[in-house]
Design an enzyme around this catalytic site. Sequence first.
Site, PDB file in Angstrom:
ATOM      1  N   SER A  24       0.808  -1.222   0.000  1.00  0.00           N
ATOM      2  CA  SER A  24       0.000   0.000   0.000  1.00  0.00           C
ATOM      3  C   SER A  24       0.841   1.271   0.000  1.00  0.00           C
ATOM      4  O   SER A  24       0.328   2.350  -0.289  1.00  0.00           O
ATOM      5  CB  SER A  24      -0.949   0.017   1.205  1.00  0.00           C
ATOM      6  OG  SER A  24      -0.230   0.132   2.413  1.00  0.00           O
TER       7      SER A  24
ATOM      8  N   LYS B 118      -0.035   4.816   6.634  1.00  0.00           N
ATOM      9  CA  LYS B 118      -0.628   5.555   5.516  1.00  0.00           C
ATOM     10  C   LYS B 118      -0.210   7.021   5.613  1.00  0.00           C
ATOM     11  O   LYS B 118       0.296   7.486   6.631  1.00  0.00           O
ATOM     12  CB  LYS B 118      -2.161   5.475   5.557  1.00  0.00           C
ATOM     13  CG  LYS B 118      -2.747   4.072   5.397  1.00  0.00           C
ATOM     14  CD  LYS B 118      -2.586   3.548   3.999  1.00  0.00           C
ATOM     15  CE  LYS B 118      -3.273   2.184   3.833  1.00  0.00           C
ATOM     16  NZ  LYS B 118      -2.566   1.107   4.554  1.00  0.00           N
TER      17      LYS B 118
END
EC number: 3.4.21.88
Length: 204
Positions: free
Chosen positions: A126, A164
């Site tokens: 990710s 993130k």
Amino acid sequence: MKISKRQQDIYEFIKSEVKEKGYPPSVREIGEAVGLASSSTVHGHLARLEGKGLIRRDPTKPRAIEILSLEDEAETPNVVNIPIIGKVTAGMPITAIENIEEYFPLPEYMAAGETNVFMLEIDGESMINAGILDGDKVIVRQQNSAINGEIVVAMTDENEATCKRFYKEANHFRLQPENDALEPIILNNVTILGKVIGLYRDIR
């Protein structure tokens, strides 16, 4: 410690040869490198360098010149045991024993002088556009706030720690992956566990 220009040249030449080739030069090679035709003159300079504690010689071996400072440079760096977290227990401190999977011996300099740090092993792709790959371990400074665009470790609704990029928007928070194939995580509330300050990658 004061040494002559010639001794400095000899010392630097020996050091560069040891680093490049793994073994020291001969007396003849030293003389050629610094412009000395007489081997006895080279021996004299080596004796003075040895007397000042910069080198060590073994008189029984012609090439046995040891650069003492290289030993210092090659010393194993100090390490600190950094907790690696996994599933996070809501309401518990991030480094509570319930959250810690194991401890990782990290070279002290990689913690950047921070004391409240933990690590998270990245699972998946990710964050590949940020250079954070599957299996990497991110080094995280504990803090509960972040500036838009910073890479953070946050807690999801499933009590999983995720890495993130953080954005606070009009009426929600966005945890943005660095992978064009993935969608952002949109949350009404978010718990920031820390800011990513470094990365450890095992290339073996």
